[in-house]
Design a protein around this motif. Structure first.
Motif, PDB file in Angstrom:
ATOM      1  N   GLU A  62       0.834  -1.207   0.000  1.00 49.69           N
ATOM      2  CA  GLU A  62       0.000   0.000   0.000  1.00 49.69           C
ATOM      3  C   GLU A  62       0.864   1.251   0.000  1.00 49.69           C
ATOM      4  OE1 GLU A  62      -2.662  -0.304   3.279  1.00 49.69           O
ATOM      5  OE2 GLU A  62      -3.976  -1.772   2.292  1.00 49.69           O
ATOM      6  N   LEU A  63       1.963   1.224   0.728  1.00 50.90           N
ATOM      7  CA  LEU A  63       2.848   2.386   0.761  1.00 50.90           C
ATOM      8  C   LEU A  63       3.566   2.561  -0.575  1.00 50.90           C
ATOM      9  CD1 LEU A  63       4.026   4.720   2.347  1.00 50.90           C
ATOM     10  CD2 LEU A  63       5.718   3.140   3.335  1.00 50.90           C
ATOM     11  N   VAL A  64       4.003   1.468  -1.181  1.00 55.20           N
ATOM     12  CA  VAL A  64       4.670   1.548  -2.482  1.00 55.20           C
ATOM     13  C   VAL A  64       3.750   2.172  -3.510  1.00 55.20           C
ATOM     14  CG1 VAL A  64       5.524   0.170  -4.428  1.00 55.20           C
ATOM     15  CG2 VAL A  64       6.283  -0.353  -2.098  1.00 55.20           C
ATOM     16  N   TRP A  65       2.519   1.675  -3.595  1.00 51.60           N
ATOM     17  CA  TRP A  65       1.623   2.188  -4.643  1.00 51.60           C
ATOM     18  C   TRP A  65       1.112   3.591  -4.314  1.00 51.60           C
ATOM     19  CZ3 TRP A  65       3.144  -2.624  -5.380  1.00 51.60           C
ATOM     20  CH2 TRP A  65       3.205  -3.084  -6.689  1.00 51.60           C
ATOM     21  N   ALA A  66       0.986   3.917  -3.069  1.00 54.30           N
ATOM     22  CA  ALA A  66       0.628   5.297  -2.713  1.00 54.30           C
ATOM     23  C   ALA A  66       1.723   6.255  -3.161  1.00 54.30           C
ATOM     24  CB  ALA A  66       0.406   5.417  -1.211  1.00 54.30           C
ATOM     25  N   ALA A  67       2.983   5.866  -2.988  1.00 58.22           N
ATOM     26  CA  ALA A  67       4.092   6.716  -3.413  1.00 58.22           C
ATOM     27  C   ALA A  67       4.150   6.833  -4.926  1.00 58.22           C
ATOM     28  CB  ALA A  67       5.411   6.146  -2.884  1.00 58.22           C
ATOM     29  N   ILE A  68       3.913   5.737  -5.629  1.00 59.82           N
ATOM     30  CA  ILE A  68       3.908   5.781  -7.097  1.00 59.82           C
ATOM     31  C   ILE A  68       2.842   6.751  -7.590  1.00 59.82           C
ATOM     32  CG2 ILE A  68       3.401   4.452  -9.177  1.00 59.82           C
ATOM     33  CD1 ILE A  68       4.689   2.024  -7.814  1.00 59.82           C
ATOM     34  N   ARG A  69       1.656   6.662  -7.005  1.00 64.27           N
ATOM     35  CA  ARG A  69       0.562   7.524  -7.451  1.00 64.27           C
ATOM     36  C   ARG A  69       0.814   8.990  -7.108  1.00 64.27           C
ATOM     37  NH1 ARG A  69      -2.407   2.677  -6.228  1.00 64.27           N
ATOM     38  NH2 ARG A  69      -3.706   2.112  -8.038  1.00 64.27           N
ATOM     39  N   ALA A  70       1.596   9.238  -6.066  1.00 67.09           N
ATOM     40  CA  ALA A  70       1.807  10.614  -5.600  1.00 67.09           C
ATOM     41  C   ALA A  70       2.829  11.375  -6.431  1.00 67.09           C
ATOM     42  CB  ALA A  70       2.247  10.603  -4.142  1.00 67.09           C
ATOM     43  N   CYS A  71       3.643  10.675  -7.209  1.00 64.18           N
ATOM     44  CA  CYS A  71       4.768  11.312  -7.909  1.00 64.18           C
ATOM     45  C   CYS A  71       4.476  11.460  -9.399  1.00 64.18           C
ATOM     46  CB  CYS A  71       6.043  10.491  -7.723  1.00 64.18           C
ATOM     47  SG  CYS A  71       6.485  10.213  -5.992  1.00 64.18           S
ATOM     48  N   GLY A  72       4.408  12.699  -9.857  1.00 62.48           N
ATOM     49  CA  GLY A  72       4.115  12.928 -11.258  1.00 62.48           C
ATOM     50  C   GLY A  72       5.254  12.521 -12.169  1.00 62.48           C
ATOM     51  N   ASP A  73       6.452  13.000 -11.883  1.00 61.99           N
ATOM     52  CA  ASP A  73       7.636  12.636 -12.656  1.00 61.99           C
ATOM     53  C   ASP A  73       8.349  11.469 -11.985  1.00 61.99           C
ATOM     54  OD1 ASP A  73       7.854  14.610 -14.869  1.00 61.99           O
ATOM     55  OD2 ASP A  73       7.819  16.028 -13.200  1.00 61.99           O
ATOM     56  N   VAL A  74       9.247  10.827 -12.698  1.00 60.71           N
ATOM     57  CA  VAL A  74      10.027   9.731 -12.125  1.00 60.71           C
ATOM     58  C   VAL A  74      10.857  10.277 -10.961  1.00 60.71           C
ATOM     59  CG1 VAL A  74      11.676   7.897 -12.576  1.00 60.71           C
ATOM     60  CG2 VAL A  74      10.181   8.693 -14.414  1.00 60.71           C
ATOM     61  N   PRO A  75      10.704   9.751  -9.765  1.00 56.70           N
ATOM     62  CA  PRO A  75      11.474  10.258  -8.614  1.00 56.70           C
ATOM     63  C   PRO A  75      12.958   9.928  -8.765  1.00 56.70           C
ATOM     64  CG  PRO A  75       9.583   8.931  -7.918  1.00 56.70           C
ATOM     65  CD  PRO A  75       9.772   8.685  -9.367  1.00 56.70           C
ATOM     66  N   VAL A  76      13.782  10.675  -8.060  1.00 57.27           N
ATOM     67  CA  VAL A  76      15.221  10.387  -8.098  1.00 57.27           C
ATOM     68  C   VAL A  76      15.538   9.127  -7.301  1.00 57.27           C
ATOM     69  CG1 VAL A  76      15.874  12.792  -8.426  1.00 57.27           C
ATOM     70  CG2 VAL A  76      15.671  11.878  -6.095  1.00 57.27           C
ATOM     71  N   SER A  77      14.677   8.753  -6.351  1.00 54.19           N
ATOM     72  CA  SER A  77      14.926   7.575  -5.530  1.00 54.19           C
ATOM     73  C   SER A  77      13.631   7.162  -4.848  1.00 54.19           C
ATOM     74  CB  SER A  77      15.988   7.866  -4.469  1.00 54.19           C
ATOM     75  OG  SER A  77      15.492   8.810  -3.525  1.00 54.19           O
ATOM     76  N   GLY A  78      13.652   5.942  -4.297  1.00 52.05           N
ATOM     77  CA  GLY A  78      12.507   5.490  -3.531  1.00 52.05           C
ATOM     78  C   GLY A  78      12.285   6.323  -2.286  1.00 52.05           C
ATOM     79  N   ARG A  79      13.374   6.757  -1.667  1.00 46.60           N
ATOM     80  CA  ARG A  79      13.252   7.603  -0.482  1.00 46.60           C
ATOM     81  C   ARG A  79      12.567   8.920  -0.838  1.00 46.60           C
ATOM     82  NH1 ARG A  79      15.771   8.153   4.708  1.00 46.60           N
ATOM     83  NH2 ARG A  79      15.988  10.353   5.336  1.00 46.60           N
ATOM     84  N   ALA A  80      12.970   9.524  -1.940  1.00 49.47           N
ATOM     85  CA  ALA A  80      12.352  10.783  -2.360  1.00 49.47           C
ATOM     86  C   ALA A  80      10.869  10.587  -2.646  1.00 49.47           C
ATOM     87  CB  ALA A  80      13.062  11.319  -3.597  1.00 49.47           C
ATOM     88  N   ALA A  81      10.505   9.407  -3.175  1.00 44.45           N
ATOM     89  CA  ALA A  81       9.104   9.130  -3.465  1.00 44.45           C
ATOM     90  C   ALA A  81       8.283   9.061  -2.183  1.00 44.45           C
ATOM     91  CB  ALA A  81       8.984   7.820  -4.236  1.00 44.45           C
ATOM     92  N   VAL A  82       8.803   8.374  -1.166  1.00 48.64           N
ATOM     93  CA  VAL A  82       8.070   8.271   0.098  1.00 48.64           C
ATOM     94  C   VAL A  82       8.040   9.617   0.812  1.00 48.64           C
ATOM     95  CG1 VAL A  82       7.966   7.130   2.337  1.00 48.64           C
ATOM     96  CG2 VAL A  82       8.572   5.818   0.318  1.00 48.64           C
ATOM     97  N   LEU A  83       9.109  10.399   0.679  1.00 51.17           N
ATOM     98  CA  LEU A  83       9.116  11.725   1.305  1.00 51.17           C
ATOM     99  C   LEU A  83       8.037  12.631   0.712  1.00 51.17           C
ATOM    100  CD1 LEU A  83      12.935  12.454   1.761  1.00 51.17           C
ATOM    101  CD2 LEU A  83      11.235  11.907   3.529  1.00 51.17           C
ATOM    102  N   ALA A  84       7.615  12.347  -0.508  1.00 45.14           N
ATOM    103  CA  ALA A  84       6.515  13.117  -1.087  1.00 45.14           C
ATOM    104  C   ALA A  84       5.226  12.893  -0.301  1.00 45.14           C
ATOM    105  CB  ALA A  84       6.311  12.727  -2.553  1.00 45.14           C
ATOM    106  N   LEU A  85       5.093  11.723   0.315  1.00 45.55           N
ATOM    107  CA  LEU A  85       3.916  11.431   1.139  1.00 45.55           C
ATOM    108  C   LEU A  85       4.037  12.028   2.532  1.00 45.55           C
ATOM    109  CD1 LEU A  85       3.460   7.635   0.272  1.00 45.55           C
ATOM    110  CD2 LEU A  85       2.213   9.568  -0.716  1.00 45.55           C
TER     111      LEU A  85
END
Length: 393
Positions: free
Chosen positions: A52-75
């Motif tokens: 659930e956290l992985v897909w929430a982060a994917i949906r939250a990021c418009g552009d390709v994130p620089v890293s998985g950490r940056a993607a979760v930090l968007a949440l």
């Protein structure tokens, strides 16, 4: 696992997803499944929370994130409880540092948003492409009707706008039920069912599913034809086409298959030239209408890829045109909402194939769009589709 360890696990999976998106590698679903396969000690509750956290982060990021950490930090920006889990504990993520990269939000990369807007999709329509999709079933009328199927299912199901469609809650594991093993239903989005309905396949007809893949739409056509006439399923992908045979056996569907070679389709289908009552072209496309199921797919697209899909569609439509008898039907389907690989392709086909005309459609849901019909998650609660029905004069 501790809550903090779950966050770090999600970050690790996201790193793999991001790398795969940049390199056109495996899907997020496959990567997550493999990550868990290698860590069988991770319990079911942990798996669910991590996914659930992985897909929430994917949906939250418009552009390709620089890293998985940056993607979760968007949440984290809107979730103080999640931020607190960046605590540096054993197996957990390191504390958040001032100024470290945070992924940008939005529904999609800017160039894709512009393509969507040019295709008549506003911000609300674009955002709905990233919602979570329900699970839709199609009652297999070769064996059962919708009402009888609904009465047998272990959970409550609502009828959809498709005549044989049922809708179940997000995440329902319907393929584990005995009713699935018995061939009483197929998992198929309501929009896909309605697009098949546009072909109006009839018992006794000769019908070709030219881009059949693993045969989801083929099986719907077999049911509509009541296993009479002749139904041919074709594809250039051997592995996908081979998956149709066991599915057809389970469904009790009578289907012929034929493997095609790219560039040699017309020769391989010489015996079908001008013979088909109806031809379905579920054309290759970017799949923008299916992002609810594969949200990371938007990170993989490029303008060049869209152009390639448009060229492929033009080729497949030209092949299909040769198969249709005078008075016969050709249905062009794309699960993308970008006009460059939908309505524009239809217009280009009609400009070069004067022997075909568009036939008006009036489906249960959706609305007309540039000579065809459009379905979208925001407007119709289905996957996104553009399709059109043409008749050979």
């Amino acid at each position: 696992m501790t809550p903090a360890a779950r966050v770090q696990a999600a970050i690790d999976i996201l790193d793999e997803v991001i790398a795969a998106a940049r390199g056109q590698g495996a899907s997020a679903d496959r990567l997550a499944a493999e990550w868990f396969r290698q860590r069988r000690y991770v319990g079911s509750k942990d798996r669910r929370a991590i996914r659930e956290l992985v897909w929430a982060a994917i949906r939250a990021c418009g552009d390709v994130p620089v890293s998985g950490r940056a993607a979760v930090l968007a949440l984290v920006q809107d979730d103080a409880a999640l931020a607190a889990l960046f605590d540096g504990s054993t197996y957990g993520p390191a504390p958040i540092r001032a100024g470290e990269p945070v992924a940008t939000g939005g529904a999609m990369p800017g160039w894709l948003a512009a393509e969507m807007a040019a295709s008549g999709l506003d911000a609300a329509e674009q955002g709905a492409l990233l919602g979570r999709a329900p699970l839709d079933l199609r009652a297999n009328t070769l064996k059962i009707d919708r009402e009888s199927l609904a009465a047998r299912l272990p959970v409550a199901a609502d009828a959809t706008a498709a005549p044989h469609g049922l809708r179940l809650p997000v995440g329902t594991q319907a393929e584990t039920w005995p009713e699935f093993a018995q061939g009483l239903f197929e998992v198929q989005d309501t929009g896909s069912q309605i697009a098949c309905q546009a072909l109006d396949a009839q018992p006794g007809e000769s019908v070709v599913d030219l881009c059949a893949g693993a045969g989801g739409k083929t099986l719907a056509l077999a049911a509509a034809m009541q296993n009479t006439g002749r139904l041919l399923a074709c594809d250039i992908d051997r592995a996908r086409l081979q998956r149709l045979a066991p599915r057809a056996e389970r469904a009790g569907a009578l289907v012929e298959t034929r493997l095609l070679n790219p560039g040699q389709e017309t020769a391989i289908l010489a015996d079908w030239q001008g013979q088909a009552d109806a031809v379905l072209v579920d054309a290759p496309c970017s799949g923008t209408g299916t992002w609810r199921r594969n949200p990371e797919a938007r990170w993989r697209l490029t303008p060049a890829a869209i152009a390639r899909y448009a060229q492929m569609q033009a080729h497949v439509l030209a092949v299909a045109a040769g198969l249709v008898r005078p008075g016969g039907r050709l249905v062009f389907i794309t699960c993308s909402l970008i006009d460059a690989e939908g309505a524009d392709g239809l217009a280009a086909f009609l400009a070069t194939h004067r022997g075909f005309r568009c036939e008006p459609l009036d489906m249960a849901v959706g609305r007309p769009h540039r000579g065809g019909w459009r379905l979208s998650p925001y407007h119709d609660g289905t996957d996104g589709f553009f399709f059109a029905r043409l008749v050979r004069l």
